[in-house]
Design an enzyme around this catalytic site. Structure first.
Site, short mmCIF file in Angstrom:
data_model
loop_
_atom_site.label_atom_id
_atom_site.label_comp_id
_atom_site.label_asym_id
_atom_site.label_seq_id
_atom_site.Cartn_x
_atom_site.Cartn_y
_atom_site.Cartn_z
CG HIS A 84 -2.14 6.68 -7.44
ND1 HIS A 84 -0.79 6.95 -7.48
CD2 HIS A 84 -2.26 5.47 -6.83
CE1 HIS A 84 -0.13 5.95 -6.91
NE2 HIS A 84 -1.00 5.04 -6.51
CG ASP A 163 3.17 5.28 2.53
OD1 ASP A 163 2.47 4.32 2.88
OD2 ASP A 163 3.73 5.35 1.42
NE ARG A 170 1.08 -2.15 3.50
CZ ARG A 170 0.65 -1.44 2.46
NH1 ARG A 170 0.94 -0.15 2.34
NH2 ARG A 170 -0.07 -2.00 1.53
CB SER A 185 -0.09 3.10 1.48
OG SER A 185 1.05 3.28 0.70
CE LYS A 189 2.28 6.72 -1.17
NZ LYS A 189 2.88 5.45 -1.45
N1 URA Z 1 0.93 1.98 -3.87
C1 URA Z 1 1.21 2.59 -2.71
O1 URA Z 1 1.68 3.71 -2.69
N2 URA Z 1 0.95 1.95 -1.58
C2 URA Z 1 0.42 0.71 -1.54
O2 URA Z 1 0.18 0.19 -0.47
C3 URA Z 1 0.14 0.09 -2.75
C4 URA Z 1 0.40 0.76 -3.92
#
Ligand code: URA
Length: 436
Positions: A84, A163, A170, A185, A189
């Site tokens: 990621h 999230d 946010r 966050s 995932k």
């Molecule tokens: N990517 C995400 O999935 N969440 C974040 O808070 C920042 C980048």
């Protein structure tokens, strides 16, 4: 909620640490709506201002992960490893890395995001391939993964739904820039993908979330520690996002660059970063004894065309038109393509990724509002990069636009983002630090 929301929020506001039970209750309230919008905003702000202990971050992450389905691919015997990135401009690494690792015998279940602000998203890039779909059932996701070694999925309400609500709150409450919130966050995932290990590409520089290196290092350390606390293997690279990656910025244009890269024509920085992250993934999978062997394996698979074949298999399984591999023109093209020319001779002294990312969003290649449609064909293709010598009138980039006016306006903005001076400037190292 079992607990009184205002009391939990006040505890965090006053610098206290929330217990496992309290955090789980808050996340339950996020999902079932018993934590109201104002309360969620206040909670997020209290975390943003006061931070969280490592234990709180880990608990929040796991509660968010468990707010939806947690996939299990135990029927696949290979190691399941993902990568990621915290987001950048021109970053199409995932499109190459997933087939590369699949070719090397690692399973890559990749749930990716759409573009966010000036940064592109893997899902938007893939959507520019005719027919290709990243919307599928979780069952089908597992089948595709099993059949070709990797699968690409857009996030749905089934994966970490807490999230979704937290992220959109946010976004509108000035609480994006918080290391515990970014960490939970991202990892909620990723942990829901059912992976054994994760390699993080943490960017720093002008076009990244973390402009300053020390902030990026703190994020990297938080991600690695939290992932390990959640029971998966982690490693991370701190990489430069002070210049775009590769030459293409814009969805279909980036896919075009990927197709050329599969055929062996790949910009050096894109190849270097893809291989560096691939080495980390192979090492996490215990599929190579050391970094040199891992790199040699990946290089051979790429150069021998095995990766191209795996990419083709995945295209076929996810509904994409496989003919694009032999005829990239099937991706389509913006109707107006204008060159950007050097106004003087000298050296390219900057290629500002943030400015170029904004140009692509303005061209329609990214979203201003969550429901905006993205134009897959618009974008920028660089002809020159940092430090290149140019002469007056040389083409330094092309702008691809839907109207002539947009093309000309953007060409001017690209020119400003790529100043030419007398000194040759060199790019700083692409990979700055490794945490493993
Ligand atoms: N990517 C995400 O999935 N969440 C974040 O808070 C920042 C980048």
């Amino acid at each position: 909620m079992k607990h009184h929301p205002a009391r939990l929020i006040a505890k965090k506001r006053d610098g206290g640490a929330l217990s496992v039970d309290e955090l789980q209750d808050l996340v339950a309230g996020v999902v079932d709506g018993t934590l109201g919008d104002a309360q969620l905003g206040a909670f997020l702000m209290s975390v943003c201002c006061n931070g969280m202990t490592p234990e709180e971050t880990a608990t929040l992450t796991l509660a968010m992960r468990d707010s939806g389905c947690v996939l299990n691919h135990d029927h696949i015997k290979k190691k399941k490893i993902d990568k990621h990135s915290t987001g950048g401009v021109g970053d199409k690494v995932s499109l190459l890395l997933a087939p590369l690792l699949a070719a090397a015998g690692v399973a890559v279940p990749m749930v990716s995001g759409r573009g966010l602000g000036h940064t592109g998203g893997t899902i938007d890039k893939l959507a520019s391939i005719p027919g290709y779909s990243t919307d599928m059932s979780l069952e089908r996701f597992g089948e595709v993964l099993d059949q070709c070694g990797y699968a690409m999925l857009s996030p749905s309400g089934e994966i970490a739904p807490a999230d979704r609500r937290m992220y959109s709150t946010r976004d509108i409450s000035g609480t994006v820039e918080s290391i515990p919130l970014i960490t939970s966050s991202i990892l909620s995932k990723k942990l829901a993908e059912g992976i054994d290990g994760l390699v993080m590409d943490v960017k720093f520089g002008r076009a990244s979330f973390m402009r300053e290196e020390h902030d990026a290092v703190a994020l990297m350390e938080g991600l690695v520690a939290t992932g390990r606390a959640a029971g998966i293997q982690m490693s991370a690279l701190l990489t430069d996002m002070d210049h775009p990656l590769g030459l293409a910025i814009g969805n279909a244009l980036e896919v075009l660059e990927v197709l050329a890269a599969l055929d062996g024509e790949c910009p050096d920085d894109l190849r270097e970063l893809t291989l560096a992250l691939g080495v980390e993934m192979l090492l996490l999978a215990d599929a190579a004894p050391d970094a040199d062997t891992a790199r040699a394996t990946l290089t051979r698979l790429w150069d021998d065309g095995v990766v191209r074949q795996v990419f083709r298999d995945n295209l076929e399984l996810q509904g994409g038109d496989v003919r694009v591999l032999d005829d990239p023109s099937l991706l389509g093209r913006a109707p107006h393509v204008v060159p950007v020319e050097a106004m003087r001779s000298g050296f390219v002294t900057d290629v500002d990724p943030l400015a170029l990312g904004h140009v692509v969003v303005d061209l329609g290649g990214g979203r201003r509002q969550p429901n905006d449609q993205v134009d897959p064909h618009v974008g920028i293709v660089l002809r020159k990069v940092l430090g290149d010598e140019v002469h007056t009138g040389d083409v330094i980039a092309f702008v691809h636009a839907s109207t002539d006016l947009a093309a000309r306006d953007s060409a001017h903005a690209v020119m400003l983002a790529m100043p030419i001076g007398d000194e040759r400037v060199r790019r700083r190292a692409l990979v700055k630090q490794r945490l493993a």
